[in-house]
Design a protein around this motif. Structure first.
Motif, PDB file in Angstrom:
ATOM      1  N   LEU A  15       1.449 -11.028-134.610  1.00  0.00           N
ATOM      2  CA  LEU A  15       0.617 -11.712-133.624  1.00  0.00           C
ATOM      3  C   LEU A  15      -0.395 -12.621-134.294  1.00  0.00           C
ATOM      4  CD1 LEU A  15      -0.200  -9.226-130.770  1.00  0.00           C
ATOM      5  CD2 LEU A  15       0.147 -11.686-130.539  1.00  0.00           C
ATOM      6  N   VAL A  16      -1.082 -12.043-135.282  1.00  0.00           N
ATOM      7  CA  VAL A  16      -2.107 -12.808-135.994  1.00  0.00           C
ATOM      8  C   VAL A  16      -1.483 -14.025-136.661  1.00  0.00           C
ATOM      9  CG1 VAL A  16      -3.676 -12.757-137.972  1.00  0.00           C
ATOM     10  CG2 VAL A  16      -3.669 -10.869-136.337  1.00  0.00           C
ATOM     11  N   LEU A  17      -0.312 -13.803-137.245  1.00  0.00           N
ATOM     12  CA  LEU A  17       0.384 -14.880-137.934  1.00  0.00           C
ATOM     13  C   LEU A  17       0.726 -16.005-136.963  1.00  0.00           C
ATOM     14  CD1 LEU A  17       0.960 -14.518-140.948  1.00  0.00           C
ATOM     15  CD2 LEU A  17       3.390 -14.436-140.373  1.00  0.00           C
ATOM     16  N   LEU A  18       1.266 -15.603-135.814  1.00  0.00           N
ATOM     17  CA  LEU A  18       1.643 -16.583-134.796  1.00  0.00           C
ATOM     18  C   LEU A  18       0.430 -17.387-134.344  1.00  0.00           C
ATOM     19  CD1 LEU A  18       4.177 -14.801-132.444  1.00  0.00           C
ATOM     20  CD2 LEU A  18       4.461 -17.000-133.580  1.00  0.00           C
ATOM     21  N   MET A  77      -3.165 -22.136-134.524  1.00  0.00           N
ATOM     22  CA  MET A  77      -4.486 -22.672-134.857  1.00  0.00           C
ATOM     23  C   MET A  77      -4.364 -23.809-135.857  1.00  0.00           C
ATOM     24  SD  MET A  77      -7.248 -20.928-133.641  1.00  0.00           S
ATOM     25  CE  MET A  77      -8.386 -19.764-134.344  1.00  0.00           C
ATOM     26  N   VAL A  78      -3.650 -23.520-136.947  1.00  0.00           N
ATOM     27  CA  VAL A  78      -3.511 -24.513-138.018  1.00  0.00           C
ATOM     28  C   VAL A  78      -2.911 -25.804-137.465  1.00  0.00           C
ATOM     29  CG1 VAL A  78      -2.284 -25.063-140.148  1.00  0.00           C
ATOM     30  CG2 VAL A  78      -3.357 -22.816-139.859  1.00  0.00           C
ATOM     31  N   ASP A  79      -1.858 -25.645-136.648  1.00  0.00           N
ATOM     32  CA  ASP A  79      -1.174 -26.831-136.118  1.00  0.00           C
ATOM     33  C   ASP A  79      -1.989 -27.544-135.050  1.00  0.00           C
ATOM     34  OD1 ASP A  79       0.880 -26.368-137.766  1.00  0.00           O
ATOM     35  OD2 ASP A  79       2.141 -25.342-136.287  1.00  0.00           O
ATOM     36  N   GLY A  80      -2.640 -26.752-134.198  1.00  0.00           N
ATOM     37  CA  GLY A  80      -3.169 -27.344-132.977  1.00  0.00           C
ATOM     38  C   GLY A  80      -4.651 -27.635-132.952  1.00  0.00           C
ATOM     39  N   LEU A  81      -5.417 -26.896-133.748  1.00  0.00           N
ATOM     40  CA  LEU A  81      -6.866 -26.992-133.615  1.00  0.00           C
ATOM     41  C   LEU A  81      -7.372 -28.412-133.853  1.00  0.00           C
ATOM     42  CD1 LEU A  81      -8.808 -24.857-132.739  1.00  0.00           C
ATOM     43  CD2 LEU A  81      -9.463 -24.510-135.123  1.00  0.00           C
ATOM     44  N   GLY A  82      -6.744 -29.094-134.814  1.00  0.00           N
ATOM     45  CA  GLY A  82      -7.178 -30.446-135.138  1.00  0.00           C
ATOM     46  C   GLY A  82      -6.954 -31.413-133.978  1.00  0.00           C
ATOM     47  N   GLN A 132       4.130 -28.657-119.823  1.00  0.00           N
ATOM     48  CA  GLN A 132       3.739 -29.753-120.699  1.00  0.00           C
ATOM     49  C   GLN A 132       3.978 -29.368-122.161  1.00  0.00           C
ATOM     50  OE1 GLN A 132       2.146 -33.056-119.797  1.00  0.00           O
ATOM     51  NE2 GLN A 132       3.296 -33.030-121.695  1.00  0.00           N
ATOM     52  N   MET A 133       3.635 -28.137-122.441  1.00  0.00           N
ATOM     53  CA  MET A 133       3.806 -27.650-123.802  1.00  0.00           C
ATOM     54  C   MET A 133       5.276 -27.644-124.183  1.00  0.00           C
ATOM     55  SD  MET A 133       2.534 -24.008-125.235  1.00  0.00           S
ATOM     56  CE  MET A 133       3.176 -23.364-126.768  1.00  0.00           C
ATOM     57  N   PHE A 134       6.089 -27.155-123.250  1.00  0.00           N
ATOM     58  CA  PHE A 134       7.521 -27.111-123.509  1.00  0.00           C
ATOM     59  C   PHE A 134       8.084 -28.510-123.718  1.00  0.00           C
ATOM     60  CE2 PHE A 134      11.929 -27.091-121.961  1.00  0.00           C
ATOM     61  CZ  PHE A 134      12.458 -26.245-122.910  1.00  0.00           C
ATOM     62  N   ASN A 176       0.667 -31.507-130.677  1.00  0.00           N
ATOM     63  CA  ASN A 176       0.264 -31.483-129.268  1.00  0.00           C
ATOM     64  C   ASN A 176       0.639 -30.167-128.611  1.00  0.00           C
ATOM     65  OD1 ASN A 176      -0.753 -33.982-129.500  1.00  0.00           O
ATOM     66  ND2 ASN A 176       0.787 -35.014-128.233  1.00  0.00           N
ATOM     67  N   ALA A 177       1.888 -29.746-128.878  1.00  0.00           N
ATOM     68  CA  ALA A 177       2.374 -28.504-128.283  1.00  0.00           C
ATOM     69  C   ALA A 177       1.506 -27.340-128.729  1.00  0.00           C
ATOM     70  CB  ALA A 177       3.831 -28.259-128.673  1.00  0.00           C
ATOM     71  N   ALA A 178       1.162 -27.327-130.028  1.00  0.00           N
ATOM     72  CA  ALA A 178       0.330 -26.237-130.544  1.00  0.00           C
ATOM     73  C   ALA A 178      -1.040 -26.248-129.875  1.00  0.00           C
ATOM     74  CB  ALA A 178       0.182 -26.352-132.044  1.00  0.00           C
ATOM     75  N   ALA A 179      -1.582 -27.454-129.709  1.00  0.00           N
ATOM     76  CA  ALA A 179      -2.891 -27.553-129.048  1.00  0.00           C
ATOM     77  C   ALA A 179      -2.812 -27.041-127.614  1.00  0.00           C
ATOM     78  CB  ALA A 179      -3.371 -29.000-129.073  1.00  0.00           C
ATOM     79  N   ALA A 180      -1.745 -27.423-126.912  1.00  0.00           N
ATOM     80  CA  ALA A 180      -1.570 -26.937-125.538  1.00  0.00           C
ATOM     81  C   ALA A 180      -1.441 -25.417-125.537  1.00  0.00           C
ATOM     82  CB  ALA A 180      -0.338 -27.579-124.905  1.00  0.00           C
ATOM     83  N   GLY A 181      -0.715 -24.905-126.524  1.00  0.00           N
ATOM     84  CA  GLY A 181      -0.551 -23.456-126.628  1.00  0.00           C
ATOM     85  C   GLY A 181      -1.889 -22.764-126.823  1.00  0.00           C
ATOM     86  N   LEU A 182      -2.698 -23.351-127.715  1.00  0.00           N
ATOM     87  CA  LEU A 182      -4.031 -22.780-127.940  1.00  0.00           C
ATOM     88  C   LEU A 182      -4.828 -22.730-126.645  1.00  0.00           C
ATOM     89  CD1 LEU A 182      -5.467 -24.200-131.279  1.00  0.00           C
ATOM     90  CD2 LEU A 182      -4.937 -21.845-130.680  1.00  0.00           C
ATOM     91  N   LEU A 183      -4.727 -23.827-125.913  1.00  0.00           N
ATOM     92  CA  LEU A 183      -5.449 -23.919-124.651  1.00  0.00           C
ATOM     93  C   LEU A 183      -5.017 -22.811-123.698  1.00  0.00           C
ATOM     94  CD1 LEU A 183      -7.488 -26.121-124.171  1.00  0.00           C
ATOM     95  CD2 LEU A 183      -5.805 -27.313-122.769  1.00  0.00           C
TER      96      LEU A 183
END
Ligand SMILES: Nc1ncnc2c1ncn2[C@@H]1O[C@H](COP(=O)(O)OP(=O)(O)OP(=O)(O)O)[C@@H](O)[C@H]1O
Ligand SMILES: [Mg+2]
Lengths: 288, 296
Positions: B27-30, B35-40, B249-251, B264-271
């Motif tokens: 879970l943490v890894l995922l 985070m790494v991909d999307g936070l920026g 949207q993420m998909f 973008n997808a990672a950011a949407a996922g974070l959201l």
């Protein structure tokens, strides 16, 4: 007079229809020493949980402005008996009453089919074994009975709440914390709060089911004293399995054993010269 | 002898511990990767822009608005019906074979795959009732989806109220409705609310039923505003508007080639994860606050 009144409660059960005119069990009720005037009386009251009969033709008079105590060993049906009065059993499916409970002075049969249990519960009040205040403020706890009856006038409610709390000897302790949660009071205070809640609607008959069994001796003493004061204004029927308590506070005592009334009489007489061997054995602590 | 048993115990402890570590670690890894991909990518521009063919200009605004509005409809429809049904089943319904049947059905409905609800909604709302692939349809579909959960949690919350509280109310001459509205509902509100929030937080991530009813994957406009400048000042046109939601949207972004869209997808996922966490946090808070007040 009430034999006619009661007939409506017999639900066609032949067993009851052929009731003996003066059986041994109704003799033991000691009719010659029945009190007067009556606030209520049960007439051959039987009660069933499903097929299980728990009360067997119990006839007990409840003297007006007196304390009547109901004693008997655990499981003999005291609570069940008490809960017939305000039709508490109606809340659960599969329960059945037979016989009658007559409320005076209007000789209304509480168990009559045309009688709405809510009508009965508006006339009687009940205090339970375990203090059960609502998780609301002290004030709202006492006011709830009035709110249920549609009282909206703030002044009337204020007045009644104070009056009831005074009657329950709780006013001095809680007058500064009326908005505190009722559940935050001590056990003894909670039980007096429940008594105040019951008194706020001026009930004709106050039913108490072992109201002190969860309390320490001091709180118990407070409540016993309180009941002595109250009986001038309200008729009291109290269940207790503490014989000393019954002897201390009641005017009349009914002794029940496995669903049957064994003996009824003035408390003093019943505790000094019981008419039945079973009563004697019980009050001398030989069983129960 | 004791030694052998102790060794067995130590082994079992080790085994369970590593199972736990594996689960949490994954879970943490995922989440870390997300985070790494999307936070920026998660900035103001991203939150306030419409989708675009250029990844760096694309944003999630319509999906966020869509998700919010769909949730609004879901909550407005699902909560009252679910709570009312729960109260009815718990307080009013007599125990008969019919209520037993309803009970079993409700419990089982909670386990039905969500795409089945989508299929049902496609037939019922989109075609039969002619609501089209609109916000209303999506809201109703998700309301159906959360209904079993809301009913079950309502019943559980009600059942947690001790019998003697209920009897106290009845003994004072209260009617059933007075007992329910003055006591049962207020005292079980915390439990009900917690269940409702958790149900909504599950619904917000639902994708399959929304795809099934035909939500758009690329949308460059917002639904009509619910408040207008002319009388009667409120408009319900938005209910019939086409829409998309965050998970879709993420998909859509995931299925596009290129590093940028993946971000973008990672950011949407974070959201999405963030919204779910906030709602769950809210549920815990509500439970904690109200539990403290209501006790017996
Ligand atoms: N809901 C119920 N369903 C079936 N039987 C019951 C139910 N409640 C009580 N009983 C039975 O009825 C009998 C009388 O119970 P009741 O609670 O009236 O006794 P009690 O005299 O009040 O006892 P205690 O002094 O322990 O409170 C008991 O045998 C009990 O097992
Ligand atoms: Mg009892």
């Amino acid at each position: 007079m009430f034999a006619i009144e009661c007939a409506s409660a017999y639900r066609g059960n032949s067993d009851v229809m052929t009731r003996p005119t003066d059986s041994a069990s109704s003799d033991s009720a000691g009719r010659n020493e029945w009190p007067k005037p009556l606030k209520a009386e049960t007439h051959e009251l039987s009660f069933f949980y499903g097929h299980r009969q728990v009360l067997k033709r119990v006839s007990v008079p409840i003297a007006e402005s007196n304390i009547t105590a109901l004693i008997g060993p655990s499981g003999c049906g005291k609570s069940t008996f008490l809960r017939c009065f305000n039709r508490m059993h109606d809340l659960y499916p599969g329960t059945r009453y037979e016989g009658a409970i007559v409320l005076h002075p209007d000789s209304r049969n509480v168990l009559g089919r045309e009688v709405d249990p809510i009508e009965v519960r508006m006339r009687l009040a009940m205090v339970f074994q375990k203090p059960n205040p609502f998780p609301k403020s002290v004030y709202e706890n006492v006011a709830y009975g009035l709110r249920v009856r549609g009282v909206r006038d703030r002044r009337v409610i204020d007045e009644k709440v104070e009056q009831a709390l005074r009657s329950a000897a709780l006013w001095e302790e809680v007058k500064d914390q009326l908005s505190a949660l009722g559940t935050s009071l001590s056990g003894g205070q909670q039980q007096r709060l429940c008594i105040a809640r019951a008194l706020a609607t001026d009930p004709e008959l106050l039913l108490l089911d072992e109201p002190t069994s969860a309390l320490d001796p001091i709180a118990t003493g407070n409540i016993e004293e309180l009941l002595q004061d109250l009986k001038r204004r309200v008729t009291i029927l109290i269940v207790t399995h503490n014989m000393q308590q019954a002897a201390r506070i009641s005017d009349w005592t009914a002794f029940m054993y496995v669903g049957e009334l064994v003996e009824f009489g003035p408390t003093k007489r019943l505790f000094t010269t019981p008419a039945k061997k079973q009563t004697e054995d019980y009050i001398t602590g030989r069983f129960g | 002898m004791i030694r052998r048993r102790k060794i067995a115990e130590a082994l079992f402890k080790l085994l369970s511990l590593s199972a736990l570590a594996l689960a949490i670690g994954t879970l943490v890894l995922l989440f870390g990767a997300l985070m790494v991909d999307g936070l920026g990518r998660l900035d103001w521009q991203f939150l306030t822009s419409f989708p675009s063919r250029r990844a760096s200009q694309a944003g999630i605004l319509p999906a966020m608005v869509g998700s919010t509005l769909v949730m609004l409809v879901t909550a407005c429809v699902g909560i009252p019906i679910g709570v009312a049904a729960g109260i009815y089943l718990e307080e009013y319904a007599r125990r008969t074979w019919l209520t037993e049947l309803i009970e079993v059905t409700v419990t089982n409905l909670a386990g039905v795959p969500s795409i089945i609800f989508g299929l049902l909604a496609l037939g019922l709302f989109v075609y039969t009732l002619g609501l089209g692939p609109s916000i209303l349809t999506a809201g109703l579909t998700l309301a159906l989806l959360i209904l079993p959960v809301v009913i079950v949690t309502t019943r559980e919350a009600i059942r947690a109220i001790p019998v003697h509280i209920r009897e106290a109310a009845f003994a004072l001459g209260a009617t059933k409705w007075q007992t329910v509205s003055d006591h049962v509902l207020p005292y079980s509100a915390a439990g009900i609310l917690t269940g409702v929030i958790l149900a909504l937080s599950r619904a917000i991530g639902e994708t399959a039923p929304i795809v099934t009813i035909g939500a758009l994957t690329f949308i460059a406009f917002l639904p009509p505003a619910p408040v207008t400048s002319q009388p009667p000042y409120v408009s319900f046109e938005w209910l019939m508007s086409p829409f998309t939601v965050v998970p879709i949207q993420m998909f859509a972004w995931v299925s596009r080639p290129g590093e940028d869209f993946a971000a973008n997808a990672a950011a949407a996922g974070l959201l999405l994860v963030g919204m779910t966490l906030v709602m769950n946090g809210l549920a815990i808070y509500v439970r904690y606050r109200m539990r403290k007040r209501v006790s017996w």
